[in-house]
Motif scaffolding. Structure first.
Motif, PDB file in Angstrom:
ATOM      1  N   SER A 107      47.391  45.161  46.202  1.00 35.96           N
ATOM      2  CA  SER A 107      47.050  45.336  47.611  1.00 35.96           C
ATOM      3  C   SER A 107      47.560  44.163  48.452  1.00 35.96           C
ATOM      4  O   SER A 107      48.071  44.347  49.565  1.00 35.96           O
ATOM      5  N   LEU A 108      47.448  42.926  47.923  1.00 35.28           N
ATOM      6  CA  LEU A 108      47.976  41.746  48.637  1.00 35.28           C
ATOM      7  C   LEU A 108      49.495  41.820  48.780  1.00 35.28           C
ATOM      8  O   LEU A 108      50.048  41.492  49.831  1.00 35.28           O
ATOM      9  N   LEU A 109      50.169  42.238  47.697  1.00 34.89           N
ATOM     10  CA  LEU A 109      51.623  42.383  47.765  1.00 34.89           C
ATOM     11  C   LEU A 109      52.011  43.430  48.811  1.00 34.89           C
ATOM     12  O   LEU A 109      52.999  43.255  49.535  1.00 34.89           O
ATOM     13  N   GLY A 110      51.261  44.496  48.918  1.00 35.75           N
ATOM     14  CA  GLY A 110      51.534  45.517  49.925  1.00 35.75           C
ATOM     15  C   GLY A 110      51.376  44.980  51.336  1.00 35.75           C
ATOM     16  O   GLY A 110      52.184  45.283  52.216  1.00 35.75           O
ATOM     17  N   ARG A 111      50.356  44.158  51.567  1.00 36.67           N
ATOM     18  CA  ARG A 111      50.146  43.575  52.890  1.00 36.67           C
ATOM     19  C   ARG A 111      51.257  42.580  53.247  1.00 36.67           C
ATOM     20  O   ARG A 111      51.751  42.553  54.381  1.00 36.67           O
ATOM     21  N   GLY A 117      58.152  43.097  56.541  1.00 40.86           N
ATOM     22  CA  GLY A 117      59.026  44.231  56.833  1.00 40.86           C
ATOM     23  C   GLY A 117      59.926  44.580  55.664  1.00 40.86           C
ATOM     24  O   GLY A 117      61.058  45.018  55.863  1.00 40.86           O
ATOM     25  N   THR A 118      59.461  44.427  54.435  1.00 35.17           N
ATOM     26  CA  THR A 118      60.236  44.718  53.232  1.00 35.17           C
ATOM     27  C   THR A 118      59.405  45.624  52.305  1.00 35.17           C
ATOM     28  O   THR A 118      58.282  45.979  52.625  1.00 35.17           O
ATOM     29  N   THR A 119      59.964  45.935  51.165  1.00 35.37           N
ATOM     30  CA  THR A 119      59.241  46.778  50.207  1.00 35.37           C
ATOM     31  C   THR A 119      58.545  45.907  49.161  1.00 35.37           C
ATOM     32  O   THR A 119      58.910  44.741  48.956  1.00 35.37           O
ATOM     33  N   THR A 120      57.574  46.488  48.504  1.00 33.28           N
ATOM     34  CA  THR A 120      56.893  45.760  47.418  1.00 33.28           C
ATOM     35  C   THR A 120      57.849  45.535  46.250  1.00 33.28           C
ATOM     36  O   THR A 120      57.740  44.540  45.542  1.00 33.28           O
ATOM     37  N   ARG A 121      58.825  46.415  46.093  1.00 33.01           N
ATOM     38  CA  ARG A 121      59.811  46.258  45.028  1.00 33.01           C
ATOM     39  C   ARG A 121      60.602  44.961  45.235  1.00 33.01           C
ATOM     40  O   ARG A 121      60.830  44.210  44.277  1.00 33.01           O
ATOM     41  N   LEU A 123      59.506  42.331  46.791  1.00 33.12           N
ATOM     42  CA  LEU A 123      58.577  41.220  46.548  1.00 33.12           C
ATOM     43  C   LEU A 123      58.374  40.983  45.052  1.00 33.12           C
ATOM     44  O   LEU A 123      58.206  39.839  44.626  1.00 33.12           O
ATOM     45  N   TYR A 124      58.386  42.044  44.270  1.00 29.53           N
ATOM     46  CA  TYR A 124      58.273  41.878  42.809  1.00 29.53           C
ATOM     47  C   TYR A 124      59.431  41.009  42.324  1.00 29.53           C
ATOM     48  O   TYR A 124      59.240  40.080  41.542  1.00 29.53           O
ATOM     49  N   ALA A 125      60.642  41.301  42.780  1.00 33.28           N
ATOM     50  CA  ALA A 125      61.808  40.526  42.374  1.00 33.28           C
ATOM     51  C   ALA A 125      61.707  39.095  42.921  1.00 33.28           C
ATOM     52  O   ALA A 125      62.040  38.127  42.216  1.00 33.28           O
ATOM     53  N   HIS A 126      61.221  38.921  44.144  1.00 33.70           N
ATOM     54  CA  HIS A 126      61.106  37.594  44.789  1.00 33.70           C
ATOM     55  C   HIS A 126      60.122  36.698  44.004  1.00 33.70           C
ATOM     56  O   HIS A 126      60.363  35.499  43.839  1.00 33.70           O
ATOM     57  N   PHE A 127      59.010  37.276  43.519  1.00 36.43           N
ATOM     58  CA  PHE A 127      58.000  36.492  42.785  1.00 36.43           C
ATOM     59  C   PHE A 127      58.218  36.500  41.286  1.00 36.43           C
ATOM     60  O   PHE A 127      57.410  35.929  40.535  1.00 36.43           O
ATOM     61  N   GLY A 128      59.280  37.120  40.798  1.00 34.38           N
ATOM     62  CA  GLY A 128      59.591  37.124  39.358  1.00 34.38           C
ATOM     63  C   GLY A 128      58.686  38.052  38.548  1.00 34.38           C
ATOM     64  O   GLY A 128      58.442  37.810  37.367  1.00 34.38           O
ATOM     65  N   LEU A 129      58.222  39.120  39.157  1.00 32.56           N
ATOM     66  CA  LEU A 129      57.374  40.090  38.454  1.00 32.56           C
ATOM     67  C   LEU A 129      58.196  41.300  38.030  1.00 32.56           C
ATOM     68  O   LEU A 129      59.214  41.629  38.655  1.00 32.56           O
ATOM     69  N   GLU A 130      57.764  41.931  36.960  1.00 29.05           N
ATOM     70  CA  GLU A 130      58.423  43.151  36.513  1.00 29.05           C
ATOM     71  C   GLU A 130      57.705  44.360  37.129  1.00 29.05           C
ATOM     72  O   GLU A 130      56.497  44.315  37.375  1.00 29.05           O
ATOM     73  N   LEU A 131      58.437  45.419  37.352  1.00 29.30           N
ATOM     74  CA  LEU A 131      57.847  46.616  37.951  1.00 29.30           C
ATOM     75  C   LEU A 131      56.816  47.289  37.029  1.00 29.30           C
ATOM     76  O   LEU A 131      55.951  48.034  37.481  1.00 29.30           O
ATOM     77  N   ASP A 132      56.933  47.032  35.733  1.00 28.71           N
ATOM     78  CA  ASP A 132      56.009  47.638  34.762  1.00 28.71           C
ATOM     79  C   ASP A 132      54.659  46.933  34.743  1.00 28.71           C
ATOM     80  O   ASP A 132      53.700  47.463  34.146  1.00 28.71           O
ATOM     81  N   ASP A 133      54.568  45.751  35.344  1.00 28.59           N
ATOM     82  CA  ASP A 133      53.296  44.990  35.321  1.00 28.59           C
ATOM     83  C   ASP A 133      52.225  45.641  36.112  1.00 28.59           C
ATOM     84  O   ASP A 133      52.299  46.217  37.093  1.00 28.59           O
TER      85      ASP A 133
END
Length: 133
Positions: A107-111, A117-121, A123-133
């Motif tokens: 929910s925080l990533l979505g906010r 003005g970007t997608t959560t996808r 942000l996942y790459a920006h913070f080094g997270l995998e989409l499967d997490d």
């Protein structure tokens, strides 16, 4: 009574008909209440389907001792199962806590994504997270 059994009608000297089962001698003078059967003895004693051998019988003290041993064994199994249940409940509680924290994080990533003005996808790459997490 056997309905397929044939019946003979005999007359006595007083001209009254008497019904007797086939195969019985009418000279005996008595009618049987049970059907005539060549294959089984009708008036035999009752035989229980549960046959207990004399050698298989145990004394009451031996039976009590065996039941006490069985009770101790079952008590041990119950204690083991209760311990396993407690462990499983602990793991389930931890999984619920993990899912709650993950939901808050998403929910925080979505906010943040909405503010930037970007997608959560992205942000996942920006913070080094995998989409499967």
């Amino acid at each position: 009574m056997n309905t397929e059994q044939s019946v003979e009608t005999n007359c006595c000297e007083s001209n009254c008909p008497v019904s007797t089962p086939e195969g019985n001698d009418s000279r005996k003078g008595q009618l049987k209440r049970t059907p005539f059967s060549k294959f089984k003895k009708i008036n035999s004693h009752f035989k229980s389907p549960l046959q207990v051998l004399e050698s298989a019988k145990v004394s009451p003290t031996e039976e009590v001792e065996e039941l006490e041993r069985r009770r101790e064994q079952l008590d041990t199994e119950i204690a083991q199962l209760e311990a396993e249940v407690e462990e499983l409940e602990h793991h389930i509680d931890k999984l619920h806590e993990y899912n709650d924290i993950k939901d808050i994080g998403q929910s925080l990533l979505g906010r943040i994504a909405a503010l930037r003005g970007t997608t959560t996808r992205d942000l996942y790459a920006h913070f080094g997270l995998e989409l499967d997490d």
